[in-house]
Scaffold this motif. Structure first.
Motif, PDB file in Angstrom:
ATOM      1  N   VAL A 181      11.053  -8.393  -1.850  1.00 12.69           N
ATOM      2  CA  VAL A 181      10.437  -9.681  -2.183  1.00 12.69           C
ATOM      3  C   VAL A 181       9.143  -9.471  -2.964  1.00 12.69           C
ATOM      4  N   ARG A 182       8.356  -8.448  -2.612  1.00 16.20           N
ATOM      5  CA  ARG A 182       7.057  -8.232  -3.269  1.00 16.20           C
ATOM      6  C   ARG A 182       7.200  -7.966  -4.766  1.00 16.20           C
ATOM      7  N   ASP A 183       8.398  -7.569  -5.208  1.00 14.67           N
ATOM      8  CA  ASP A 183       8.623  -7.269  -6.628  1.00 14.67           C
ATOM      9  C   ASP A 183       9.305  -8.417  -7.366  1.00 14.67           C
ATOM     10  N   MET A 184       9.538  -9.530  -6.681  1.00 13.02           N
ATOM     11  CA  MET A 184      10.207 -10.665  -7.308  1.00 13.02           C
ATOM     12  C   MET A 184       9.184 -11.608  -7.936  1.00 13.02           C
ATOM     13  N   GLU A 185       9.600 -12.304  -8.967  1.00 14.05           N
ATOM     14  CA  GLU A 185       8.747 -13.280  -9.626  1.00 14.05           C
ATOM     15  C   GLU A 185       8.988 -14.652  -9.010  1.00 14.05           C
TER      16      GLU A 185
END
Length: 367
Positions: A181-185
């Motif tokens: 999730v931390r790498d999603m926009e």
């Protein structure tokens, strides 16, 4: 409330050894069972500014900022399936501010190598998959619940549920491609929705590469190279020898400093871990000072004065009027608050003033 860090790591990574080094503890190492409780350690955050403030005010109490570490000795993947695994551990991890992922990069004849040998990239991928697996379980349950709620929802509620359903489906699809999730926009509204779920793969990660003593001479070079590859907004990498750091905590300070210097190490593993954690989370400290207590408070960089006041007490935030601010450097140079006022360095700031690292604050309020 203390900053909280959850320590995770694959079996035989030296996770608990790193916990012991970071917290000056002596938790048992060598086991990796589905425990119902975590090792917990609370450490004081070193801050060179506190000592001169103590000398100036001679307070009844000196209170540094704190960091709380949870060493979770269980597989997250197993934890979502095995009913014998206490939900308390998962809840503790979901409530931490960041994760500290210990990755093995040492060889020790007493500790068997994992299948395939030492491979940091593989272990990073494996742990990432475990975090995502835990989050997918939450998403699937939420999607099922949304489906049930929509059957009886009124039009306004149905529209909100539809938006959440679309977001959950998109997040689920990305997770199934091993994207945390931390790498999603996501936009601001979506980020607010996601924050309520406390997804593990949305937590910032401090990666600790646990090396052997033979690799210490090249630790700095290794750390720089790994941060180039893996560092970023939500990631930091530090390299340390957990075994050495755990041994040094049992020496007296002078002996440990001399021993550490012989390896070219300028600071303790604890200090490096705290500094990297603050950097990762973009944290700063402000101070409250006086004859009763000198205290350091931890806030996120960019916090406005009224919200910072709420760290001390909700009543101060609610009844906020203004704040008397002076930077600790100006205060120490002046020698007293009276001299600060005489020099005109004490400022009155309103609710939206952005508190700076090293500010001392006296909040005026009325409730």
């Amino acid at each position: 409330m203390a900053v909280t860090i959850g320590i995770i790591g694959l079996a035989k990574s030296g996770r608990t050894t790193i916990f012991n080094a970071a917290t000056r503890s002596n938790a048992a190492t060598g086991s990796y069972s589905q425990s119902s409780s975590a090792n917990v350690g609370i450490v004081k955050v070193p801050d060179a500014r506190l000592s001169p403030l103590e000398e100036m005010f001679h307070p009844k109490k000196l209170t540094p900022a704190e960091i709380k570490y949870f060493d979770v000795g269980a597989s997250l993947k197993g934890g979502t399936k095995d009913s014998s695994f206490s939900g308390e551990l998962l809840t503790q991890l979901q409530n931490v501010d960041a994760l500290l992922n210990v990755i093995r990069a040492f060889e020790d004849t007493a500790i068997p190598l994992p299948a395939g040998g030492i491979n940091a990239e593989r272990d990073l991928t494996t742990m990432n998959a475990e975090l995502i697996f835990s989050d997918l379980t939450i998403i699937e349950k939420r999607l099922n619940r949304i489906g049930s709620q929509m059957k009886s929802a009124k039009p306004p509620e149905r529209a909100a549920l539809e938006r959440e359903k679309e977001l959950m489906a998109r997040i689920k699809e990305a997770m199934e491609k091993d994207i945390p999730v931390r790498d999603m926009e996501v936009d601001e509204e979506e980020a607010k929705i996601l924050s309520g779920y406390q997804f593990l793969s949305n937590k910032p990660v401090l990666m600790v590469i646990n090396i052997g003593e033979d690799d210490l001479p090249k630790a700095a070079e290794m750390e720089a190279e790994l941060n180039t590859r893996y560092g970023g907004k939500n990631y930091r990498v530090i390299v340390m020898c957990g075994k050495l750091e755990a041994e040094l905590i049992n020496m007296d300070e002078a002996e440990a400093t001399e021993f550490r210097s012989s390896y070219g190490l300028k600071e303790t593993g604890l200090d490096r871990t705290i500094r990297a954690s603050y950097d990762l989370l973009d944290l700063i400290s402000f101070f409250t000072v006086g004859p009763d207590e000198v205290r350091a408070w931890t806030i996120t960089r960019g916090t406005i004065s009224q919200k910072a006041a709420g760290k001390i007490h909700s009543d101060i935030e609610r009844g906020y009027i203004r704040a008397e601010i002076v930077h600790v450097g100006d205060l120490l140079t002046a020698g007293s608050l009276a001299e600060v006022r005489k020099r005109g360095q004490l400022r009155l700031e309103g609710k939206t003033y952005i508190v700076q690292d090293g500010d001392t604050a006296n909040f005026l309020f009325n409730v």
